[in-house]
Scaffold this motif. Structure first.
Motif, PDB file in Angstrom:
ATOM      1  N   PRO A   1       0.755  -0.866   0.262  1.00  0.00           N
ATOM      2  CA  PRO A   1       0.170   0.062  -0.063  1.00  0.00           C
ATOM      3  C   PRO A   1       0.819   1.178  -0.125  1.00  0.00           C
ATOM      4  CG  PRO A   1      -1.133  -1.950   1.497  1.00  0.00           C
ATOM      5  CD  PRO A   1       0.805  -2.534   0.944  1.00  0.00           C
ATOM      6  N   GLY A   2       0.199   2.023  -1.203  1.00  0.00           N
ATOM      7  CA  GLY A   2       1.425   3.501  -1.174  1.00  0.00           C
ATOM      8  C   GLY A   2       3.128   3.484  -1.382  1.00  0.00           C
ATOM      9  N   LEU A   3       3.600   2.187  -1.773  1.00  0.00           N
ATOM     10  CA  LEU A   3       4.892   1.871  -1.867  1.00  0.00           C
ATOM     11  C   LEU A   3       4.544   0.506  -2.869  1.00  0.00           C
ATOM     12  CD1 LEU A   3       8.181   3.319  -0.822  1.00  0.00           C
ATOM     13  CD2 LEU A   3       7.786   0.744   0.857  1.00  0.00           C
ATOM     14  N   ARG A   4       6.354   0.976  -3.609  1.00  0.00           N
ATOM     15  CA  ARG A   4       6.584  -0.213  -5.366  1.00  0.00           C
ATOM     16  C   ARG A   4       7.912  -0.323  -4.427  1.00  0.00           C
ATOM     17  NH1 ARG A   4       5.112  -1.439 -11.009  1.00  0.00           N
ATOM     18  NH2 ARG A   4       3.391  -2.262 -10.200  1.00  0.00           N
ATOM     19  N   SER A   5       8.704  -1.518  -4.420  1.00  0.00           N
ATOM     20  CA  SER A   5       9.847  -1.694  -4.385  1.00  0.00           C
ATOM     21  C   SER A   5      10.319  -2.965  -5.860  1.00  0.00           C
ATOM     22  CB  SER A   5      10.862  -2.975  -3.033  1.00  0.00           C
ATOM     23  OG  SER A   5       9.534  -1.888  -1.877  1.00  0.00           O
ATOM     24  N   PHE A   6      11.482  -1.955  -6.138  1.00  0.00           N
ATOM     25  CA  PHE A   6      12.100  -2.868  -7.624  1.00  0.00           C
ATOM     26  C   PHE A   6      13.535  -3.404  -6.856  1.00  0.00           C
ATOM     27  CE2 PHE A   6       9.555   0.537  -9.242  1.00  0.00           C
ATOM     28  CZ  PHE A   6       8.947  -0.467 -10.522  1.00  0.00           C
TER      29      PHE A   6
ATOM     30  N   PHE B   1      15.437  -0.607  -4.291  1.00  0.00           N
ATOM     31  CA  PHE B   1      14.980   0.698  -4.805  1.00  0.00           C
ATOM     32  C   PHE B   1      13.201   0.572  -3.887  1.00  0.00           C
ATOM     33  CE2 PHE B   1      18.024   0.614  -8.198  1.00  0.00           C
ATOM     34  CZ  PHE B   1      18.930   1.624  -7.487  1.00  0.00           C
ATOM     35  N   ASP B   2      12.803   2.062  -3.291  1.00  0.00           N
ATOM     36  CA  ASP B   2      11.592   1.782  -3.032  1.00  0.00           C
ATOM     37  C   ASP B   2      10.775   3.655  -3.822  1.00  0.00           C
ATOM     38  OD1 ASP B   2      11.236   0.189  -1.729  1.00  0.00           O
ATOM     39  OD2 ASP B   2      12.176   0.847   0.845  1.00  0.00           O
ATOM     40  N   VAL B   3       9.868   3.510  -3.992  1.00  0.00           N
ATOM     41  CA  VAL B   3       8.505   4.344  -4.628  1.00  0.00           C
ATOM     42  C   VAL B   3       7.980   4.417  -4.190  1.00  0.00           C
ATOM     43  CG1 VAL B   3       8.584   5.048  -7.466  1.00  0.00           C
ATOM     44  CG2 VAL B   3      10.447   3.588  -7.313  1.00  0.00           C
ATOM     45  N   MET B   4       7.619   5.321  -3.810  1.00  0.00           N
ATOM     46  CA  MET B   4       6.273   5.799  -2.525  1.00  0.00           C
ATOM     47  C   MET B   4       5.924   6.618  -4.062  1.00  0.00           C
ATOM     48  SD  MET B   4       7.819  10.089  -1.691  1.00  0.00           S
ATOM     49  CE  MET B   4       8.316  10.597  -2.241  1.00  0.00           C
ATOM     50  N   LEU B   5       4.243   6.878  -2.828  1.00  0.00           N
ATOM     51  CA  LEU B   5       2.862   6.821  -4.135  1.00  0.00           C
ATOM     52  C   LEU B   5       3.057   8.074  -4.634  1.00  0.00           C
ATOM     53  CD1 LEU B   5       0.252   5.612  -4.324  1.00  0.00           C
ATOM     54  CD2 LEU B   5      -0.191   6.644  -2.263  1.00  0.00           C
ATOM     55  N   GLN B   6       3.378   9.304  -4.443  1.00  0.00           N
ATOM     56  CA  GLN B   6       3.192  11.002  -4.960  1.00  0.00           C
ATOM     57  C   GLN B   6       4.153  10.199  -6.542  1.00  0.00           C
ATOM     58  OE1 GLN B   6       5.533  14.137  -3.844  1.00  0.00           O
ATOM     59  NE2 GLN B   6       4.526  15.111  -4.265  1.00  0.00           N
ATOM     60  N   SER B   7       5.872   9.179  -6.325  1.00  0.00           N
ATOM     61  CA  SER B   7       6.358   9.225  -7.648  1.00  0.00           C
ATOM     62  C   SER B   7       5.525   8.386  -8.473  1.00  0.00           C
ATOM     63  CB  SER B   7       7.390   8.734  -6.921  1.00  0.00           C
ATOM     64  OG  SER B   7       8.452   9.886  -6.329  1.00  0.00           O
ATOM     65  N   LEU B   8       5.239   7.424  -8.249  1.00  0.00           N
ATOM     66  CA  LEU B   8       4.190   6.697  -9.271  1.00  0.00           C
ATOM     67  C   LEU B   8       2.838   7.013  -9.110  1.00  0.00           C
ATOM     68  CD1 LEU B   8       4.060   3.420  -6.023  1.00  0.00           C
ATOM     69  CD2 LEU B   8       5.827   3.201  -8.409  1.00  0.00           C
ATOM     70  N   ASN B   9       2.448   7.914  -8.714  1.00  0.00           N
ATOM     71  CA  ASN B   9       1.518   8.864  -9.579  1.00  0.00           C
ATOM     72  C   ASN B   9       1.831  10.082 -10.618  1.00  0.00           C
ATOM     73  OD1 ASN B   9      -0.389   7.703  -7.454  1.00  0.00           O
ATOM     74  ND2 ASN B   9      -0.914   8.944  -6.312  1.00  0.00           N
ATOM     75  N   LEU B  10       2.833  10.120 -10.812  1.00  0.00           N
ATOM     76  CA  LEU B  10       3.102  11.723 -10.887  1.00  0.00           C
ATOM     77  C   LEU B  10       4.408  10.882 -12.326  1.00  0.00           C
ATOM     78  CD1 LEU B  10       3.456  14.294 -11.711  1.00  0.00           C
ATOM     79  CD2 LEU B  10       6.311  14.282 -10.012  1.00  0.00           C
ATOM     80  N   THR B  11       4.922   9.569 -12.686  1.00  0.00           N
ATOM     81  CA  THR B  11       6.091   9.223 -13.583  1.00  0.00           C
ATOM     82  C   THR B  11       5.719   8.092 -13.342  1.00  0.00           C
ATOM     83  OG1 THR B  11       7.629   7.948 -12.012  1.00  0.00           O
ATOM     84  CG2 THR B  11       7.806   9.976 -12.010  1.00  0.00           C
ATOM     85  N   THR B  12       5.697   7.383 -14.713  1.00  0.00           N
ATOM     86  CA  THR B  12       5.803   6.061 -15.355  1.00  0.00           C
ATOM     87  C   THR B  12       6.195   4.645 -14.538  1.00  0.00           C
ATOM     88  OG1 THR B  12       7.881   6.235 -16.479  1.00  0.00           O
ATOM     89  CG2 THR B  12       6.370   7.210 -17.382  1.00  0.00           C
TER      90      THR B  12
END
Length: 235
Positions: free
Chosen positions: A19-24, A62-73
């Motif tokens: 929830p709210g976070l994606r990890s690569f 790397f972790d990507v927060m929700l704001q970055s997920l919404n703004l980027t690809t």
């Protein structure tokens, strides 16, 4: 800070959504992660991400927060997808492109691809509020690559970049298809210039500004035409 000179192509080998976070987990070209440290910054398709774990010299998390997920690809990627990567510039490094922060402003959509001999031309559609910052011969960053705008049409809302074979070899641009979005970071000096002049026009003209805008519109122009910086020489 980054230079906009892509250093290689990485692939996603693992992905976890919470929830709210994606990890690569990214697989880098051989040796890319040598001496990389936890907490270091890496531009991934133009997005500045922080290393959270290392796995040898060729992989990192790397972790990507929700704001970055919404703004980027980055929210669209799946395991196996490829990204342009660049490590943070060291003090005194040569700036072969132009200074980048890794903070994406918006996404542009690839409209078309043309392939003149030994060249590769990409045309992008830009959301209207951002088109005022795009000028022919100006700089722009697409998926982390510093590029020169070859042509731009503000009324139609598009710009073009021309790519040489070396750029195609070192990046993911050769695999793009029309309709795909790309991360865009505008040049900060251009943004400051345009916003400052727009504020000055608004302050000085006040109630006369709508009349000027209406007059320019009758001629197929806008106040943005008054804001274009002097052209720079091509790189």
């Amino acid at each position: 800070m980054f230079t906009g000179i892509v250093q290689g192509v990485a692939r996603i080998v693992a992905l976890t959504d919470r929830p709210g976070l994606r990890s690569f987990r990214l697989q880098f070209p051989a040796g890319f992660a040598r001496d990389l440290a936890i907490g270091a910054s890496v531009a991934c398709d133009g997005v500045c991400l922080t290393v959270t774990a290392l796995h040898g010299e060729d992989q990192a998390d790397f972790d990507v927060m929700l704001q970055s997920l919404n703004l980027t690809t980055l929210g669209r990627f799946q395991v196996g997808d490829a990204l342009n990567v660049e490590r943070a510039a060291k003090d005194g490094a040569e700036i072969g492109g132009h200074p980048l922060s890794g903070h994406v402003d918006f996404t542009a959509t690839l409209q078309s691809i043309r392939q003149p001999e030994n060249n590769y031309v990409l045309r992008f559609a830009v959301p209207e509020p951002w088109m005022r910052y795009v000028f022919a011969k100006g700089y722009i960053a697409l998926n982390g690559a510093s590029l020169t705008v070859a042509d731009a049409d503000r009324r139609a809302g598009w710009f073009e970049v021309w790519l040489i074979p070396e750029t195609l070899r070192m990046t993911t641009f050769g695999t793009l298809q029309p309709g795909q979005p790309l991360n865009v970071e505008i040049e900060r000096a251009t943004q400051v210039f345009v916003d400052t002049v727009r504020d000055a026009l608004d302050e000085r003209l006040g109630p006369l500004l709508p009349a000027l805008e209406a007059l320019l519109a009758q001629q197929g122009q806008s106040t943005d035409a008054l804001l274009a910086p002097l052209p720079r020489t091509s790189r």
